[in-house]
Design an enzyme around this catalytic site. Sequence first.
Site, PDB file in Angstrom:
ATOM      1  CG  HIS A 274      13.412  26.899   1.101  1.00 39.93           C
ATOM      2  ND1 HIS A 274      12.373  25.854   1.606  1.00 39.93           N
ATOM      3  CD2 HIS A 274      12.715  27.306  -0.194  1.00 39.93           C
ATOM      4  CE1 HIS A 274      11.647  25.504   0.755  1.00 39.93           C
ATOM      5  NE2 HIS A 274      11.633  26.174  -0.261  1.00 39.93           N
TER       6      HIS A 274
ATOM      7  CB  SER B 157       8.170  21.694   0.395  1.00 36.54           C
ATOM      8  OG  SER B 157       9.000  22.768   0.438  1.00 36.54           O
TER       9      SER B 157
HETATM   10  P1  AMP Z   1       9.631  26.318  -3.439  1.00 33.26           P
HETATM   11  O1  AMP Z   1       9.518  26.876  -1.899  1.00 33.26           O
HETATM   12  O2  AMP Z   1       9.645  24.813  -3.563  1.00 33.26           O
HETATM   13  O3  AMP Z   1       9.129  27.196  -4.639  1.00 33.26           O
HETATM   14  O4  AMP Z   1      11.367  26.679  -3.623  1.00 33.26           O
HETATM   15  C1  AMP Z   1      11.647  27.923  -3.618  1.00 33.26           C
HETATM   16  C2  AMP Z   1      13.187  28.066  -4.035  1.00 33.26           C
HETATM   17  O5  AMP Z   1      13.966  26.848  -3.341  1.00 33.26           O
HETATM   18  C3  AMP Z   1      13.169  27.624  -5.549  1.00 33.26           C
HETATM   19  O6  AMP Z   1      14.138  28.410  -6.224  1.00 33.26           O
HETATM   20  C4  AMP Z   1      13.838  26.231  -5.554  1.00 33.26           C
HETATM   21  O7  AMP Z   1      14.802  25.855  -6.724  1.00 33.26           O
HETATM   22  C5  AMP Z   1      14.757  26.159  -4.105  1.00 33.26           C
HETATM   23  N1  AMP Z   1      14.848  24.934  -3.591  1.00 33.26           N
HETATM   24  C6  AMP Z   1      13.931  24.122  -3.232  1.00 33.26           C
HETATM   25  N2  AMP Z   1      14.513  22.903  -2.808  1.00 33.26           N
HETATM   26  C7  AMP Z   1      15.985  23.187  -2.974  1.00 33.26           C
HETATM   27  C8  AMP Z   1      17.186  22.310  -2.721  1.00 33.26           C
HETATM   28  N3  AMP Z   1      17.059  21.083  -2.271  1.00 33.26           N
HETATM   29  N4  AMP Z   1      18.183  22.734  -3.334  1.00 33.26           N
HETATM   30  C9  AMP Z   1      18.560  23.986  -3.328  1.00 33.26           C
HETATM   31  N5  AMP Z   1      17.348  24.761  -3.800  1.00 33.26           N
HETATM   32  C10 AMP Z   1      16.172  24.370  -3.734  1.00 33.26           C
END
Ligand code: AMP
Length: 292
Positions: free
Chosen positions: A37, A186
């Site tokens: 993030h 996460s």
């Molecule tokens: P989430 O909180 O899991 O819904 O993710 C929020 C954003 O963070 C989404 O656009 C995910 O694709 C991005 N994201 C989560 N993990 C990663 C990672 N390891 N590398 C890059 N972006 C990430």
Amino acid sequence: MEIAKTIESVRQLVKAARGEGKNIGLVPTMGALHIGHISLIEAAVKQCDFVVVSIFVNPTQFGPGEDFEKYPRPLDADLEICRKTGVDVVFAPTPEQMYPSENLTWVSVEKLTELLCGQFRPIHFRGVTTVCAKLFNIVAPDFAFLGRKDAQQAIVVRRMVTDLNMPLEIVICPTVRRTDGLAVSSRNKYLTAEQKKDATLIYKSLQKCREMIEAGATESETIIAEMRKILSQAPSIEIEYINIVDAETLQNLDPHACLPTGRRGGKVLAAVAVHIGPARLIDNILLDLSKK
Ligand code: AMP
């Protein structure tokens, strides 16, 4: 940094920033912020004058029996990260703010959502596109930053923006990995140390795919069989899918035919979803075969 809990307050803050001639970047998240993030926030801070991070565990993208209830919600730690990374506003609404009554209006992207994760999470992408549409309407950003880690999600959201003429640009940022290759997520919090070690096989299998294609392999069936072998080294891993697809349409490639060198830029997505213990983990790599 401001913390907006209501739609009205975030709208006012964004309106004031826009009045000062600032352009607006949005990083939509479900919180439990990590270096993945943070990389999106850093990209947004670099590109935009005013950055909003939304933190909302969106109930409509979780299916029955999924981890909505136990999804981590460490809000104070998240706010600290946002403060340190130069975020202007954290929008952290309650479910009641976002869904004050039964939701009757949905945004659904067809076809692209029926493949890969969509086969196993039938209501997931409808929830994602609906909440993104709502966030885009609330924050009205010029840019929204999404991670390549969730490649299908990024492709689907970008398609929604194009098809519905939403006035913003989707910026897709690279996947952040630990030094052992495991994509930061996460949901890694659900894993024991042993399970985390097993989970490194996911990226190893994707690297195998890259190596085979770079060495001239053309049958996706053969490549997938090798990837399956790698993942099968850990009995804790239950494979949900391994697919090598056209990176634009997400359609499976013909298992016996050549990979689509040169076609539509020749971009191919190798994507894996597995269950390890209580966690469902996804990862992918994008291969540009036209650059071979
Ligand atoms: P989430 O909180 O899991 O819904 O993710 C929020 C954003 O963070 C989404 O656009 C995910 O694709 C991005 N994201 C989560 N993990 C990663 C990672 N390891 N590398 C890059 N972006 C990430």
